[in-house]
Design an enzyme around this catalytic site. Structure first.
Site, mmCIF file in Angstrom:
data_model
loop_
_atom_site.group_PDB
_atom_site.id
_atom_site.type_symbol
_atom_site.label_atom_id
_atom_site.label_comp_id
_atom_site.label_asym_id
_atom_site.label_seq_id
_atom_site.Cartn_x
_atom_site.Cartn_y
_atom_site.Cartn_z
ATOM 1 N N LYS A 121 -27.081 12.054 1.818
ATOM 2 C CA LYS A 121 -27.487 11.604 3.153
ATOM 3 C C LYS A 121 -27.451 12.759 4.145
ATOM 4 C CE LYS A 121 -25.118 9.477 6.412
ATOM 5 N NZ LYS A 121 -24.304 8.539 7.202
ATOM 6 N N ASP A 139 -28.523 5.333 5.987
ATOM 7 C CA ASP A 139 -27.175 5.050 6.482
ATOM 8 C C ASP A 139 -26.955 3.542 6.412
ATOM 9 O OD1 ASP A 139 -28.611 3.977 8.590
ATOM 10 O OD2 ASP A 139 -27.284 4.819 10.133
#
Length: 216
Positions: A121, A139
């Site tokens: 991420k 997320d």
């Protein structure tokens, strides 16, 4: 599940609702942005933005941060979640960027993920926000929306969510889609029972999902 073109439509509806989006983390350089993103893991952007001005005023460059004492960094970032590990990781990362990479942040996912505290991420956020690469970070907001609006299965993991969005959106639309979905997730709850739902987009996606299941 929604069909590919329906997912694109839903994301465009979110973009109309949210309007223009910008970066939510404060920084002045690619290195500082990388550090901000590492700090933001399992923490709010607001909490990170409160501490990084102090952190970067004291340690603006990799060589400054690599020589910092862990206790001093912890003291600055203690209001951010998991600050013990994060302090160690950003000091180690600063050392690698300075000593091994000539103060240059990697421009590949593999290169960023090799740094302490930086996962997929983090890499996707940095590549998209700093280097304008067509990556898509997932997320908690992005994941929750993708599941609630039937883009992916309820059990889908972040990588599956990422691959789905990347497969349906044009590369140049990924950056805006990511930041739009984050803001949309902050604005609307994805946890209401269907009977109590008032969000028209969610209601419409529920209908589309039901119609698609009937067609199977």
């Amino acid at each position: 599940m929604l069909k590919d073109e329906q997912i694109v439509w839903a994301i465009h509806q979110m973009e109309e609702d949210i309007g223009p989006v910008g970066l939510s983390l404060d920084s002045r350089t690619p290195f500082q942005y990388l550090i901000s993103v590492i700090l933001s893991a399992q923490a709010t952007d607001v909490s990170v933005n409160k501490v990084v001005p102090i952190l970067f005023s004291k340690y603006p460059e990799p060589k400054d941060l690599m020589n910092a004492k862990v206790e001093d960094v912890e003291q600055i970032i203690k209001s951010v979640g998991l600050f013990h590990n994060k302090a160690k990781n950003i000091i180690k990362t600063a050392g690698i960027v300075h000593n091994d990479l000539n103060d240059v942040v990697p421009k590949t996912r593999k290169g960023i993920m090799a740094l302490p505290g930086a996962g997929r991420k983090t890499a996707n956020v940095v590549l998209s926000d700093v280097f304008d690469q067509p990556t898509f970070a997932v997320d908690t907001h992005v994941s929750a929306i993708s599941k609630r609006l039937h883009f992916v299965d309820e059990k889908a993991n972040p990588l599956q969510v990422e691959k789905k969005i990347v497969s349906v959106m044009p590369p140049e639309g990924l950056h805006r889609a990511h930041h739009t979905m984050i803001e949309y997730g902050r604005k609307y709850s994805m946890k209401l029972a269907p009977a109590k739902e008032t969000n028209q987009l969610i209601i419409e996606c529920d209908k589309l999902n039901a119609e698609n299941e009937t067609d199977l």
